[in-house]
Design a protein around this motif. Structure first.
Motif, PDB file in Angstrom:
ATOM      1  N   THR A   1       5.785 -25.491  18.683  1.00 28.16           N
ATOM      2  CA  THR A   1       6.601 -24.501  19.378  1.00 28.16           C
ATOM      3  C   THR A   1       7.391 -23.674  18.373  1.00 28.16           C
ATOM      4  O   THR A   1       7.671 -24.125  17.252  1.00 28.16           O
ATOM      5  CB  THR A   1       7.585 -25.167  20.356  1.00 28.16           C
ATOM      6  OG1 THR A   1       8.386 -26.130  19.632  1.00 28.16           O
ATOM      7  CG2 THR A   1       6.850 -25.893  21.476  1.00 28.16           C
TER       8      THR A   1
ATOM      9  N   GLY B   1      10.656 -20.526  17.689  1.00 28.54           N
ATOM     10  CA  GLY B   1      11.866 -19.874  18.168  1.00 28.54           C
ATOM     11  C   GLY B   1      11.606 -18.523  18.792  1.00 28.54           C
ATOM     12  O   GLY B   1      12.534 -17.874  19.287  1.00 28.54           O
TER      13      GLY B   1
ATOM     14  N   PRO C   1      11.191 -18.557  26.576  1.00 27.15           N
ATOM     15  CA  PRO C   1      12.331 -19.288  25.996  1.00 27.15           C
ATOM     16  C   PRO C   1      12.193 -19.413  24.484  1.00 27.15           C
ATOM     17  O   PRO C   1      11.080 -19.488  23.950  1.00 27.15           O
ATOM     18  CB  PRO C   1      12.241 -20.668  26.666  1.00 27.15           C
ATOM     19  CG  PRO C   1      11.373 -20.489  27.852  1.00 27.15           C
ATOM     20  CD  PRO C   1      10.423 -19.384  27.515  1.00 27.15           C
TER      21      PRO C   1
ATOM     22  N   HIS D   1      21.604 -22.437  27.514  1.00 30.70           N
ATOM     23  CA  HIS D   1      20.979 -23.540  26.798  1.00 30.70           C
ATOM     24  C   HIS D   1      20.499 -24.566  27.811  1.00 30.70           C
ATOM     25  O   HIS D   1      21.175 -24.855  28.798  1.00 30.70           O
ATOM     26  CB  HIS D   1      21.981 -24.180  25.831  1.00 30.70           C
ATOM     27  CG  HIS D   1      22.420 -23.258  24.740  1.00 30.70           C
ATOM     28  ND1 HIS D   1      21.649 -22.991  23.644  1.00 30.70           N
ATOM     29  CD2 HIS D   1      23.553 -22.517  24.602  1.00 30.70           C
ATOM     30  CE1 HIS D   1      22.278 -22.139  22.859  1.00 30.70           C
ATOM     31  NE2 HIS D   1      23.443 -21.836  23.410  1.00 30.70           N
TER      32      HIS D   1
ATOM     33  N   TRP E   1      12.358 -21.783  21.659  1.00 34.64           N
ATOM     34  CA  TRP E   1      12.320 -23.232  21.473  1.00 34.64           C
ATOM     35  C   TRP E   1      13.148 -23.624  20.259  1.00 34.64           C
ATOM     36  O   TRP E   1      13.110 -22.958  19.222  1.00 34.64           O
ATOM     37  CB  TRP E   1      10.888 -23.716  21.293  1.00 34.64           C
ATOM     38  CG  TRP E   1      10.004 -23.354  22.457  1.00 34.64           C
ATOM     39  CD1 TRP E   1       9.114 -22.330  22.527  1.00 34.64           C
ATOM     40  CD2 TRP E   1       9.962 -24.007  23.726  1.00 34.64           C
ATOM     41  NE1 TRP E   1       8.523 -22.304  23.760  1.00 34.64           N
ATOM     42  CE2 TRP E   1       9.012 -23.324  24.515  1.00 34.64           C
ATOM     43  CE3 TRP E   1      10.633 -25.107  24.261  1.00 34.64           C
ATOM     44  CZ2 TRP E   1       8.716 -23.703  25.834  1.00 34.64           C
ATOM     45  CZ3 TRP E   1      10.333 -25.483  25.564  1.00 34.64           C
ATOM     46  CH2 TRP E   1       9.384 -24.784  26.328  1.00 34.64           C
ATOM     47  N   ASP E   2      13.876 -24.723  20.374  1.00 36.10           N
ATOM     48  CA  ASP E   2      14.714 -25.196  19.282  1.00 36.10           C
ATOM     49  C   ASP E   2      13.900 -26.064  18.322  1.00 36.10           C
ATOM     50  O   ASP E   2      12.680 -26.102  18.387  1.00 36.10           O
ATOM     51  CB  ASP E   2      15.954 -25.916  19.818  1.00 36.10           C
ATOM     52  CG  ASP E   2      17.195 -25.552  19.024  1.00 36.10           C
ATOM     53  OD1 ASP E   2      17.219 -25.817  17.815  1.00 36.10           O
ATOM     54  OD2 ASP E   2      18.139 -24.982  19.608  1.00 36.10           O
TER      55      ASP E   2
ATOM     56  N   ARG F   1      17.406 -19.677  26.855  1.00 41.72           N
ATOM     57  CA  ARG F   1      16.731 -18.704  27.714  1.00 41.72           C
ATOM     58  C   ARG F   1      17.782 -17.897  28.470  1.00 41.72           C
ATOM     59  O   ARG F   1      18.667 -18.467  29.114  1.00 41.72           O
ATOM     60  CB  ARG F   1      15.804 -19.424  28.708  1.00 41.72           C
ATOM     61  CG  ARG F   1      15.048 -18.465  29.624  1.00 41.72           C
ATOM     62  CD  ARG F   1      14.030 -19.162  30.469  1.00 41.72           C
ATOM     63  NE  ARG F   1      14.603 -20.203  31.309  1.00 41.72           N
ATOM     64  CZ  ARG F   1      13.931 -20.834  32.270  1.00 41.72           C
ATOM     65  NH1 ARG F   1      12.655 -20.562  32.472  1.00 41.72           N
ATOM     66  NH2 ARG F   1      14.528 -21.758  32.987  1.00 41.72           N
TER      67      ARG F   1
ATOM     68  N   ARG G   1      16.020 -25.650  24.276  1.00 46.48           N
ATOM     69  CA  ARG G   1      15.680 -24.243  24.139  1.00 46.48           C
ATOM     70  C   ARG G   1      16.816 -23.370  24.655  1.00 46.48           C
ATOM     71  O   ARG G   1      17.751 -23.845  25.306  1.00 46.48           O
ATOM     72  CB  ARG G   1      14.393 -23.927  24.896  1.00 46.48           C
ATOM     73  CG  ARG G   1      14.531 -24.010  26.408  1.00 46.48           C
ATOM     74  CD  ARG G   1      13.184 -23.923  27.101  1.00 46.48           C
ATOM     75  NE  ARG G   1      13.327 -23.752  28.543  1.00 46.48           N
ATOM     76  CZ  ARG G   1      12.312 -23.809  29.405  1.00 46.48           C
ATOM     77  NH1 ARG G   1      11.074 -24.023  28.973  1.00 46.48           N
ATOM     78  NH2 ARG G   1      12.515 -23.621  30.694  1.00 46.48           N
TER      79      ARG G   1
ATOM     80  N   ARG H   1      23.871 -25.602  22.301  1.00 47.89           N
ATOM     81  CA  ARG H   1      22.556 -25.748  21.677  1.00 47.89           C
ATOM     82  C   ARG H   1      22.186 -27.215  21.502  1.00 47.89           C
ATOM     83  O   ARG H   1      22.983 -28.022  21.011  1.00 47.89           O
ATOM     84  CB  ARG H   1      22.562 -25.035  20.325  1.00 47.89           C
ATOM     85  CG  ARG H   1      21.212 -25.012  19.645  1.00 47.89           C
ATOM     86  CD  ARG H   1      21.242 -24.177  18.383  1.00 47.89           C
ATOM     87  NE  ARG H   1      19.989 -24.307  17.661  1.00 47.89           N
ATOM     88  CZ  ARG H   1      19.740 -23.731  16.488  1.00 47.89           C
ATOM     89  NH1 ARG H   1      20.669 -22.987  15.923  1.00 47.89           N
ATOM     90  NH2 ARG H   1      18.576 -23.904  15.892  1.00 47.89           N
TER      91      ARG H   1
END
Length: 365
Positions: A331, A333, A356, A43, A358-359, A39, A37, A63
């Motif tokens: 989750t 982004g 955050p 990363h 989320w990826d 924030r 994620r 990332r």
């Protein structure tokens, strides 16, 4: 390859991560998840529980994408997003200093990997970018993840890799897209793409079975995989052809058979916009979930029959992981976390600019 200066900086930042203590001991039966994620401009990797609460937060250099997980020994490797040249091995309970890994000369990671059942080896999907071929890197866990060599994947652009139920075979998603880090994410071979699933014997590296999609679907890049309760491999794809085309994006392969594709309703295909971002199953393995961040939805499928079961809307959703029978954790982004099933969706963490981002992937430990 990354310079030693960058490697040292990464290592020092990871030493600092050792001071981020877990918030309480992890129970052996507790459902724990991993996700990359962003924030506050940083990363990081999050070890979190089913309520979305952080348990450990190691920083990473750039990332992140997905993970190789040794479930029994509670160890994981976080991979950079392709074309990433770094990975980080860490103890999920925070009991050891994280260890940075750097891709071999002429290779980069594709963001996914697996451990052998005994935890001795780790296998990572990689790109031999000068030769334009996909490989699976082999790493000795007990020797500080020393790279032992590699297996040829029988294709281009291997992305996800899963361990089959026999514990001896891996299935690799050869996405078919030729890339080179000098050209960032430029796709160099769309007209000649040849996606496939390759089954590798992890002892010998032999390809024991390989299947391709039909010729008219050769621009359908196979990206993400899961194994269902019946031992079949489900896959999600992204389409590289005309934007107005609407090919099926979700498929299943049973060993010894040809791949099957499941389009679902026409409106579902339209809204998915030729892109599946992640694939998971529920806790039973009988229900498959496929996310589309472009479509803002998660679609559900019956693993036994391939029947479309329904969908849930969630803006910018991508990460999905098993939660309980019939349910997945999802989750986005935009910072949201939801409990989803084909029939219902319950918010666990609301979308917020303060949460955050989320990826792509969420993984159950």
């Amino acid at each position: 390859m990354r310079s030693m200066e960058i490697d040292r900086r990464t290592f020092l930042s990871l030493l600092g991560a050792a001071a981020v203590a877990p918030s309480g001991a992890l129970a052996s039966d507790e459902q724990i998840y991993l996700a990359a994620r962003a924030r506050a401009g940083r990363h990081e990797v999050a070890v979190l529980d089913a309520r979305g609460a952080d348990r450990l937060v190691p920083p990473i250099e750039d990332r992140g994408h997905s993970f190789a997980i040794d479930h029994g020994r509670r160890t994981a490797v976080a991979f950079a997003r392709a074309p990433g040249r770094y990975a980080v091995a860490f103890d999920i309970a925070g009991k050891a200093v994280p260890q940075p890994l750097v891709a071999a000369e002429g290779r980069h990671f594709f963001g996914h990997g697996i451990f052998s059942p005994d935890g001795r080896l780790m296998f990572a999907s990689e790109n031999d970018y000068e030769a334009g071929r996909g490989v699976t890197g082999i790493y000795d866990v007990g020797k500080g993840f020393a790279r032992l060599g590699e297996f040829d994947c029988g294709g281009i652009g291997p992305h996800d890799v899963v361990l089959m139920p026999d514990g001896k075979t891996a299935c690799v998603a050869n996405g078919g897209i030729l890339t080179h880090p000098d050209y960032d994410k430029l796709k160099l071979n769309i007209d000649t793409m040849a996606p496939s699933l390759a089954y590798l014997d992890l002892a010998s590296g032999d390809i024991v079975e390989q299947v391709s999609l039909p010729t008219d679907l050769h621009k359908l890049s196979i990206r993400h995989l899961i194994v269902d309760a019946y031992g079949a491999v489900w896959f999600g794809c992204q389409y590289e052809g005309e934007a107005s085309d609407r090919p099926p994006l979700v498929g299943r392969h049973r060993r010894g058979h040809e791949p099957e594709m499941f389009p679902g309703p026409a409106d579902l295909l339209r809204r998915m916009d030729n892109y599946v971002g992640s694939v998971s199953a529920d806790a039973s393995g009988a229900v498959v979930a496929t996310s589309s961040p472009l479509g803002g939805l998660v679609a559900f499928w019956d693993a036994a029959s391939g029947r479309y079961l329904g969908e849930q809307s969630m803006a910018d959703v991508c990460g999905v992981a098993p939660l309980k029978p019939g349910h997945v954790l999802a989750t986005t982004g935009r910072g949201a976390v939801d409990d989803m099933s084909p029939d219902a969706c319950r918010s666990i963490m609301e979308e917020s600019a303060n949460h955050p981002a989320w990826d792509n992937h969420l993984r159950l430990v």
